[in-house]
Design a protein around this motif. Structure first.
Motif, PDB file in Angstrom:
ATOM      1  N   GLY A 144       0.990  -1.286   0.029  1.00  0.00           N
ATOM      2  CA  GLY A 144      -0.042  -0.163   0.012  1.00  0.00           C
ATOM      3  C   GLY A 144       0.911   1.272   0.012  1.00  0.00           C
ATOM      4  O   GLY A 144       2.035   0.976   0.306  1.00  0.00           O
TER       5      GLY A 144
ATOM      6  N   ALA B  48      -0.911   4.707   4.884  1.00  0.00           N
ATOM      7  CA  ALA B  48      -2.022   4.018   4.833  1.00  0.00           C
ATOM      8  C   ALA B  48      -2.342   3.204   6.172  1.00  0.00           C
ATOM      9  O   ALA B  48      -3.547   2.762   6.349  1.00  0.00           O
ATOM     10  CB  ALA B  48      -2.016   3.210   3.512  1.00  0.00           C
TER      11      ALA B  48
ATOM     12  N   LYS C 145      -0.029   0.937   7.337  1.00  0.00           N
ATOM     13  CA  LYS C 145       0.484  -0.623   7.254  1.00  0.00           C
ATOM     14  C   LYS C 145       1.186  -0.912   8.227  1.00  0.00           C
ATOM     15  O   LYS C 145       1.179  -1.905   8.920  1.00  0.00           O
ATOM     16  CB  LYS C 145       1.306  -0.577   5.836  1.00  0.00           C
TER      17      LYS C 145
ATOM     18  N   LEU D 114      -3.543  -1.863   1.617  1.00  0.00           N
ATOM     19  CA  LEU D 114      -4.224  -0.941   2.336  1.00  0.00           C
ATOM     20  C   LEU D 114      -3.918   0.456   1.541  1.00  0.00           C
ATOM     21  O   LEU D 114      -2.813   0.533   1.202  1.00  0.00           O
ATOM     22  CB  LEU D 114      -3.570  -0.811   3.752  1.00  0.00           C
ATOM     23  N   THR D 115      -5.198   1.004   1.753  1.00  0.00           N
ATOM     24  CA  THR D 115      -4.960   2.486   0.988  1.00  0.00           C
ATOM     25  C   THR D 115      -5.774   3.392   1.931  1.00  0.00           C
ATOM     26  O   THR D 115      -6.424   3.149   2.838  1.00  0.00           O
ATOM     27  CB  THR D 115      -5.509   2.562  -0.310  1.00  0.00           C
ATOM     28  N   ALA D 116      -5.610   4.635   1.351  1.00  0.00           N
ATOM     29  CA  ALA D 116      -6.655   5.701   1.931  1.00  0.00           C
ATOM     30  C   ALA D 116      -6.502   7.089   1.250  1.00  0.00           C
ATOM     31  O   ALA D 116      -5.696   7.180   0.340  1.00  0.00           O
ATOM     32  CB  ALA D 116      -5.960   6.269   3.444  1.00  0.00           C
TER      33      ALA D 116
ATOM     34  N   ARG E 231      -3.882  10.460   4.398  1.00  0.00           N
ATOM     35  CA  ARG E 231      -2.735   9.963   4.765  1.00  0.00           C
ATOM     36  C   ARG E 231      -1.578  11.078   4.986  1.00  0.00           C
ATOM     37  O   ARG E 231      -0.690  11.045   5.802  1.00  0.00           O
ATOM     38  CB  ARG E 231      -2.056   9.324   3.578  1.00  0.00           C
TER      39      ARG E 231
ATOM     40  N   ASP F  48       3.313   8.683  -4.249  1.00  0.00           N
ATOM     41  CA  ASP F  48       2.436   7.891  -5.122  1.00  0.00           C
ATOM     42  C   ASP F  48       2.657   7.702  -6.570  1.00  0.00           C
ATOM     43  O   ASP F  48       2.796   6.572  -7.262  1.00  0.00           O
ATOM     44  CB  ASP F  48       0.911   8.509  -4.696  1.00  0.00           C
TER      45      ASP F  48
ATOM     46  N   ASP G 289      -9.758  -0.034   2.528  1.00  0.00           N
ATOM     47  CA  ASP G 289      -9.440   1.507   2.534  1.00  0.00           C
ATOM     48  C   ASP G 289      -9.648   2.044   3.950  1.00  0.00           C
ATOM     49  O   ASP G 289     -10.864   1.733   4.560  1.00  0.00           O
ATOM     50  CB  ASP G 289     -10.624   2.211   1.733  1.00  0.00           C
ATOM     51  N   THR G 290      -8.552   2.469   4.424  1.00  0.00           N
ATOM     52  CA  THR G 290      -8.604   2.953   5.931  1.00  0.00           C
ATOM     53  C   THR G 290      -8.998   4.398   6.096  1.00  0.00           C
ATOM     54  O   THR G 290      -8.890   4.959   7.263  1.00  0.00           O
ATOM     55  CB  THR G 290      -7.112   2.772   6.502  1.00  0.00           C
ATOM     56  N   THR G 291      -9.362   5.116   5.215  1.00  0.00           N
ATOM     57  CA  THR G 291      -9.754   6.549   5.091  1.00  0.00           C
ATOM     58  C   THR G 291     -10.613   6.602   6.571  1.00  0.00           C
ATOM     59  O   THR G 291     -10.393   7.791   7.341  1.00  0.00           O
ATOM     60  CB  THR G 291     -10.485   7.001   4.066  1.00  0.00           C
TER      61      THR G 291
END
Length: 216
Positions: A3, A7, A9, A135-137, A142, A166, A187-189
């Motif tokens: 990710g 994010a 991780k 994992l992303t956001a 971030r 990115d 998606d951890t947003t």
């Protein structure tokens, strides 16, 4: 686990490793060590031959996989702004990635099971891994997380750096950042660390992993 930067991780990987009693490895630390040494020795980070030679020198000095977890490099020094900028150039060098990949696989062979974090772990390093996460956001979230964690720069500058990183990670020729086809995307947003960790732990248990012990 793969990710983009910030994010979540590292935090979730550590929690997951503790839950299942596994060793944890942050693969990106090695690239940061190489970038840090390049800056310290005033080696241009876009010089493929020089950086590859530096990588070989550092690996020879370590003799074993210990460069991955070398304690002589303070984490805060490896995350200073100059290193954050330089590491993208170092990480896109195919010859360096080949060497670091070999080092990660050597370390993993000494573990019955383990948790490994990076940018190409599920796609290039361990494509046959039993459980993969991506994992992303949002870049804005971030960037705010990084400002809270490091408190070293303005939100605007950190956001610009997140977007730049990115772009560099996702568009490099060697092992670009991309979710593996069989990775579980989260998606951890808008999620808490506990919510993310719970989802990951459930996925691991669904694959037959059981809690072994609490890591010391």
């Amino acid at each position: 686990m793969d990710g983009p930067a910030a994010a979540g991780k590292t935090t979730t990987c550590l929690a997951l490793a503790n839950t299942f009693g596994l060793r944890y490895l942050e693969s990106g630390r090695t690239y940061r060590i190489i970038a840090f040494e390049a800056l310290r020795r005033e080696i241009p980070v876009d010089d493929t031959r020089e950086i590859t030679g530096l990588c070989d020198e550092l690996l020879m000095e370590s003799r074993t996989e210990s460069l991955l977890t070398a304690e002589r490099y303070a984490s805060d020094k490896l995350r200073e702004t100059p290193v954050n900028v330089a590491v993208s150039a170092v990480a896109k060098i195919a010859e360096v990635r080949q060497r670091v990949t070999g080092l990660i696989r050597l370390w993993a062979k000494t573990q019955a099971q383990c948790v490994v974090e990076g940018r190409d772990i599920g796609t290039a390093v361990f494509p046959a891994a039993r459980v993969k996460f991506y994992l992303t956001a949002s870049p804005e979230v971030r960037a705010m997380r990084r400002v809270r964690q490091e408190r070293a720069d303005s939100y605007e500058n950190v956001l610009a750096d997140v977007i730049r990183r990115d772009e560099a990670d996702m568009n490099r020729a060697a092992s670009p950042l991309v979710a593996a086809e069989d990775a579980i995307r989260i998606d951890t947003t808008r999620l808490t660390i506990d919510q993310v960790t719970s989802r990951m732990a459930s996925a691991c248990r669904n694959q037959g992993l059981e809690i072994i012990r609490q890591c010391e």
